[in-house]
Design a protein around this motif. Structure first.
Motif, PDB file in Angstrom:
ATOM      1  N   ARG A  31       0.828  -1.311  -0.045  1.00  0.00           N
ATOM      2  CA  ARG A  31       0.112  -0.035  -0.209  1.00  0.00           C
ATOM      3  C   ARG A  31       0.782   1.270   0.057  1.00  0.00           C
ATOM      4  O   ARG A  31       0.720   2.287  -0.732  1.00  0.00           O
ATOM      5  CB  ARG A  31      -1.011   0.043   1.147  1.00  0.00           C
ATOM      6  CG  ARG A  31      -2.223  -1.029   1.002  1.00  0.00           C
ATOM      7  CD  ARG A  31      -2.995  -0.925   2.386  1.00  0.00           C
ATOM      8  NE  ARG A  31      -4.141  -1.787   1.984  1.00  0.00           N
ATOM      9  CZ  ARG A  31      -4.884  -2.228   2.983  1.00  0.00           C
ATOM     10  NH1 ARG A  31      -5.127  -1.660   4.092  1.00  0.00           N
ATOM     11  NH2 ARG A  31      -6.133  -2.970   2.411  1.00  0.00           N
ATOM     12  N   ALA A  32       1.998   1.169   0.721  1.00  0.00           N
ATOM     13  CA  ALA A  32       2.748   2.468   0.558  1.00  0.00           C
ATOM     14  C   ALA A  32       3.423   2.599  -0.609  1.00  0.00           C
ATOM     15  O   ALA A  32       3.524   3.684  -1.140  1.00  0.00           O
ATOM     16  CB  ALA A  32       3.803   2.234   1.825  1.00  0.00           C
ATOM     17  N   ARG A  35       0.906   3.714  -3.323  1.00  0.00           N
ATOM     18  CA  ARG A  35       0.695   5.285  -3.178  1.00  0.00           C
ATOM     19  C   ARG A  35       1.982   6.047  -3.753  1.00  0.00           C
ATOM     20  O   ARG A  35       1.927   6.840  -4.495  1.00  0.00           O
ATOM     21  CB  ARG A  35       0.555   5.760  -1.587  1.00  0.00           C
ATOM     22  CG  ARG A  35      -0.881   5.762  -1.409  1.00  0.00           C
ATOM     23  CD  ARG A  35      -1.189   6.124   0.055  1.00  0.00           C
ATOM     24  NE  ARG A  35      -1.726   5.041   0.666  1.00  0.00           N
ATOM     25  CZ  ARG A  35      -0.923   4.833   2.006  1.00  0.00           C
ATOM     26  NH1 ARG A  35       0.149   5.393   2.497  1.00  0.00           N
ATOM     27  NH2 ARG A  35      -1.458   3.419   2.781  1.00  0.00           N
ATOM     28  N   ARG A  36       3.209   5.730  -3.422  1.00  0.00           N
ATOM     29  CA  ARG A  36       4.237   6.398  -3.957  1.00  0.00           C
ATOM     30  C   ARG A  36       4.511   6.253  -5.448  1.00  0.00           C
ATOM     31  O   ARG A  36       4.861   7.213  -6.167  1.00  0.00           O
ATOM     32  CB  ARG A  36       5.443   5.836  -3.130  1.00  0.00           C
ATOM     33  CG  ARG A  36       6.597   6.588  -3.373  1.00  0.00           C
ATOM     34  CD  ARG A  36       8.000   6.295  -2.766  1.00  0.00           C
ATOM     35  NE  ARG A  36       7.688   5.680  -1.423  1.00  0.00           N
ATOM     36  CZ  ARG A  36       8.459   4.753  -0.813  1.00  0.00           C
ATOM     37  NH1 ARG A  36       9.586   4.008  -1.799  1.00  0.00           N
ATOM     38  NH2 ARG A  36       8.169   4.123   0.280  1.00  0.00           N
ATOM     39  N   HIS A  38       2.167   5.059  -7.769  1.00  0.00           N
ATOM     40  CA  HIS A  38       0.920   5.496  -8.678  1.00  0.00           C
ATOM     41  C   HIS A  38       1.058   6.615  -9.527  1.00  0.00           C
ATOM     42  O   HIS A  38       1.297   7.597  -9.094  1.00  0.00           O
ATOM     43  CB  HIS A  38      -0.537   5.576  -7.771  1.00  0.00           C
ATOM     44  CG  HIS A  38      -1.584   5.270  -8.535  1.00  0.00           C
ATOM     45  ND1 HIS A  38      -2.166   6.205  -9.303  1.00  0.00           N
ATOM     46  CD2 HIS A  38      -2.457   4.133  -8.765  1.00  0.00           C
ATOM     47  CE1 HIS A  38      -3.351   5.605  -9.898  1.00  0.00           C
ATOM     48  NE2 HIS A  38      -3.220   4.242  -9.436  1.00  0.00           N
ATOM     49  N   MET A  41      -0.656   9.916  -8.545  1.00  0.00           N
ATOM     50  CA  MET A  41      -0.298  10.421  -7.314  1.00  0.00           C
ATOM     51  C   MET A  41       1.102  11.275  -7.652  1.00  0.00           C
ATOM     52  O   MET A  41       1.588  12.471  -7.145  1.00  0.00           O
ATOM     53  CB  MET A  41       0.055   9.584  -6.334  1.00  0.00           C
ATOM     54  CG  MET A  41      -1.368   8.639  -5.727  1.00  0.00           C
ATOM     55  SD  MET A  41      -2.400   9.808  -5.033  1.00  0.00           S
ATOM     56  CE  MET A  41      -1.909  10.030  -3.223  1.00  0.00           C
ATOM     57  N   THR A  42       2.022  10.629  -8.364  1.00  0.00           N
ATOM     58  CA  THR A  42       3.431  11.236  -8.798  1.00  0.00           C
ATOM     59  C   THR A  42       3.467  11.216 -10.243  1.00  0.00           C
ATOM     60  O   THR A  42       4.064  10.471 -10.853  1.00  0.00           O
ATOM     61  CB  THR A  42       4.508  10.509  -8.193  1.00  0.00           C
ATOM     62  OG1 THR A  42       4.277   9.207  -8.566  1.00  0.00           O
ATOM     63  CG2 THR A  42       4.482  10.345  -6.631  1.00  0.00           C
ATOM     64  N   PHE A  51       4.509   1.066 -10.685  1.00  0.00           N
ATOM     65  CA  PHE A  51       3.304   0.785 -10.303  1.00  0.00           C
ATOM     66  C   PHE A  51       3.142  -0.452 -10.588  1.00  0.00           C
ATOM     67  O   PHE A  51       2.497  -1.299  -9.908  1.00  0.00           O
ATOM     68  CB  PHE A  51       2.277   1.921 -10.197  1.00  0.00           C
ATOM     69  CG  PHE A  51       0.929   1.400  -9.786  1.00  0.00           C
ATOM     70  CD1 PHE A  51       1.039   1.385  -8.326  1.00  0.00           C
ATOM     71  CD2 PHE A  51       0.051   0.789 -10.738  1.00  0.00           C
ATOM     72  CE1 PHE A  51      -0.352   1.026  -8.041  1.00  0.00           C
ATOM     73  CE2 PHE A  51      -1.168   0.610 -10.172  1.00  0.00           C
ATOM     74  CZ  PHE A  51      -1.436   0.719  -8.828  1.00  0.00           C
TER      75      PHE A  51
END
Length: 196
Positions: A31-32, A35-36, A38, A41-42, A51
């Motif tokens: 999950r961490a 998020r980083r 994806h 997100m970035t 990802f």
């Protein structure tokens, strides 16, 4: 296994966990990293397939059966790499060609005592019972019911024919009237000796 993961990738290192990590540790690490890495997100990430690689690694390590299969493959590759790294002549790992010597003529001619030991009989594998699917079962039961109904119909028709024939035999003969000096009588009664 997932195609997005290269065959040489260490999935545990990709997720940043140890090989003996629990399922919760793997899930939290995924999950961490998701998020980083994806793309939403970035957006300026220099590695866009990060990802996909993390998701493919979690797809394998998140499932118990897939993880066990992956661990077996990694263990096998590690053992075969150690075996290849052993020193020694290459010919020792290959079977020798037949030389025509006595030892190459089969088990009976072998000087190795292990070759002369009686072979243990392998147990026969258990017979697997085939399962009958529901449609085949319904089809068979339908045929049985149709055959029983056909027999019942034939029996009912036979009973109707027999009872109709029996009723015809039980009916008295038709009455024929004869005129006698005493009046109209049944001819059978009029001609009988006990007549009217």
């Amino acid at each position: 296994m997932a195609r997005a993961v290269a065959s040489g990738d260490d999935l545990y290192a990709l997720l940043g966990v140890e090989p003996d990590a629990s399922a919760d540790d793997i899930r939290h690490a995924y999950r961490a990293l998701a998020r980083r890495h994806h793309p939403d997100m970035t957006p300026g990430l220099d590695r866009p397939d990060g990802f996909r690689r993390v998701a493919a690694a979690y797809e394998i390590l998140g499932d118990e059966q897939e993880r066990a299969a992956y661990d077996r493959i990694v263990r096998f590759e590690r053992q075969s790499a150690e075996h290849r790294a052993r020193p020694g002549p290459i010919a020792s790992r290959a079977a020798p060609r037949p030389t025509g010597a006595v030892s190459s003529r089969g088990r009976a001619a072998s000087p190795n005592p292990a070759d002369h030991a009686p072979r243990q009989a392998r147990p026969e594998p258990a017979r697997v019972r085939t399962t009958i699917d529901e449609w085949r079962l319904v089809s068979v039961l339908g045929r049985i019911v149709a055959a029983v109904l056909a027999l019942v119909v034939i029996a009912v028709v036979a009973l109707i024919v027999v009872s109709a024939d029996a009723q015809e035999r039980q009916q008295p003969p038709p009455t024929i009237w004869c005129r006698t000096p005493d009046g109209w009588y049944d001819c059978w009664e009029a001609t009988s000796p006990d007549g009217p």
